[in-house]
Design an enzyme around this catalytic site. Structure first.
Site, PDB file in Angstrom:
ATOM      1  N   SER A 180     -41.487  38.035  21.772  1.00 37.36           N
ATOM      2  CA  SER A 180     -41.500  36.650  22.247  1.00 37.36           C
ATOM      3  C   SER A 180     -42.810  36.255  22.934  1.00 37.36           C
ATOM      4  O   SER A 180     -43.078  35.068  23.098  1.00 37.36           O
ATOM      5  CB  SER A 180     -40.331  36.407  23.213  1.00 37.36           C
ATOM      6  OG  SER A 180     -40.505  37.114  24.416  1.00 37.36           O
ATOM      7  N   LYS A 227     -42.142  36.117  30.568  1.00 40.82           N
ATOM      8  CA  LYS A 227     -42.567  34.850  29.986  1.00 40.82           C
ATOM      9  C   LYS A 227     -43.763  34.332  30.765  1.00 40.82           C
ATOM     10  O   LYS A 227     -44.166  34.881  31.782  1.00 40.82           O
ATOM     11  CB  LYS A 227     -41.447  33.799  30.054  1.00 40.82           C
ATOM     12  CG  LYS A 227     -40.122  34.202  29.420  1.00 40.82           C
ATOM     13  CD  LYS A 227     -40.175  34.303  27.916  1.00 40.82           C
ATOM     14  CE  LYS A 227     -38.814  34.717  27.357  1.00 40.82           C
ATOM     15  NZ  LYS A 227     -38.878  34.986  25.890  1.00 40.82           N
TER      16      LYS A 227
END
Length: 215
Positions: A60, A126
């Site tokens: 991701s 993230k």
């Protein structure tokens, strides 16, 4: 005048007898478990409160981070200030509600301190895009914060559109660098409470071919 000499003073020191050597060796061995325990506790405290290693379980954050990378996370900056836009952060599952109990909580703390990867949904990594009070929007392939397009040189693809979203107080809006393959604040992950942030990922330490600072 003749100079007298004292045979008790010699140029070299006489070797220790065997029984002294054995006593020294036994003394060292008796202290060894305590030294190992002290080293273990010191390493655990450093990894719990200062630095920790985390393994990247998904793509991701590609191309910045790829599956299998191991990063070092610095916990010190967020003792003094909240995360900033652009920081790559590791954080606990914002929807985690499991009560691990006393023993389970200790084992989880121990595993985090040692940098042992737990379940895939326990920790996330993230990039911070929106801070508390920011209005975040995706349009024309770019991300806008408070009406201004942010420059994201780390991306290799355009960002799909998403509606204007206001970040609540005490929360963060996060996104993966792999914008078309990331579960983040645009979708099911939602906002990330600041108190769930573990630290800032700042360097890739493994594999050797990918070692380097993160930006």
């Amino acid at each position: 005048m003749a100079i007298q000499t004292d045979d008790s003073f010699t140029a070299g020191k006489a070797p220790d007898p065997p029984e002294v050597k054995r006593a020294n060796a036994l003394g060292f061995l008796s202290e060894l478990p305590g030294l190992i325990l002290m080293a273990f506790v010191l390493a655990l405290l450093i990894k719990t409160f200062l630095f920790a290693a985390f393994w990247i379980p998904s793509p991701s954050m590609s191309p910045t981070l790829v599956h299998g990378d191991r990063v070092l996370v610095n916990k010190i900056p967020y003792y003094f200030h909240d995360p900033r836009r652009g920081d790559i952060i590791v954080f606990e599952n914002p929807h985690g509600t499991e009560d691990r109990g006393l023993i389970g909580g200790f084992l989880h703390w121990l595993g985090q301190g040692l940098g042992i990867q737990g379940a895939a949904d326990e920790d996330f990594i993230k990039r911070v895009i929106g801070l508390p009070g920011d209005v975040v929007e995706g349009r024309n392939g770019n991300v806008y914060v408070n009406g201004e397009r942010i420059v994201e040189p780390y991306l290799h693809e355009r960002t799909s559109e998403f509606p204007k979203t206001t970040v609540p107080e005490g929360q963060l809006f996060v996104m993966g660098d792999n914008r078309n393959n990331s579960l983040d604040s645009r979708f099911g992950l939602g906002f990330v409470p600041i108190d769930k942030v573990v630290g800032k990922a700042f360097v890739v330490i493994w594999p050797p071919s990918r070692m380097g600072l993160l930006h």
